[in-house]
Motif scaffolding. Structure first.
Motif, short mmCIF file in Angstrom:
data_model
loop_
_atom_site.label_atom_id
_atom_site.label_comp_id
_atom_site.label_asym_id
_atom_site.label_seq_id
_atom_site.Cartn_x
_atom_site.Cartn_y
_atom_site.Cartn_z
N HIS A 184 7.43 -15.97 -37.85
CA HIS A 184 6.84 -16.84 -36.82
C HIS A 184 5.31 -16.64 -36.78
O HIS A 184 4.54 -17.61 -36.79
N HIS A 192 1.87 -19.11 -37.79
CA HIS A 192 0.61 -19.30 -37.06
C HIS A 192 -0.59 -19.03 -37.97
O HIS A 192 -1.57 -19.76 -37.97
N HIS A 248 2.06 -24.39 -31.07
CA HIS A 248 3.48 -24.74 -31.07
C HIS A 248 3.71 -26.24 -30.94
O HIS A 248 4.81 -26.69 -30.58
ZN LIG Z 1 4.20 -18.57 -31.55
#
Ligand SMILES: [Zn+2]
Length: 134
Positions: free
Chosen positions: A74, A78, A95
């Motif tokens: 995750h 980013h 997001h």
């Molecule tokens: Zn995140």
């Protein structure tokens, strides 16, 4: 218990095998920190370097390894989208429109995301209580 050296090797492996085309343009540090119930990790800038933090409770072997892997992945998404990394920022919000989930699906994490969902629904609350009271 897992330690930061183990964590770094997970990051290196996940990056090499599952994000091979994402350039590493600065030093990326990773460490366990915090004892959070509703937050599993984050990525931030430390000068020119980036730092990924993974929930310190995930050191415990009772927390499935896929929770660590998914959290690392995750944060790597980013990074590749240019949030707290030197890469160009591709979106306004980190997001926006489920972009992280979509990217994780593309990279083969669907199965682990299903497991994560059930872990969070059925196991995490009581495990969290026992870990912070240990
Ligand atoms: Zn995140």
């Amino acid at each position: 218990m897992r330690d930061d050296i183990w964590l770094k090797s997970r990051l290196d492996q996940i990056w090499e095998f599952l994000f091979p085309e994402v350039p590493k343009q600065n030093n990326v540090h990773i460490r366990f920190k915090g004892r959070w119930k509703n937050k599993f990790g984050h990525i931030s800038k430390k000068g020119k370097d980036s730092e990924i933090v993974i929930n310190g409770l995930f050191k415990h072997l009772e927390v499935p390894e896929y929770m660590v892997d998914l959290t690392i992945a995750h944060e790597l998404v980013h990074y590749m989208h240019g949030f707290n990394s030197p890469l160009p920022q591709l979106y306004r919000h980190p997001h926006k429109g489920g972009i992280v989930t979509k990217e994780l699906r593309k990279r083969g994490f669907s199965h682990l995301m299903v497991k994560e969902k059930y872990f969070l629904k059925d196991k995490w609350k009581s495990l969290y209580e026992s870990l912070i009271n240990a």
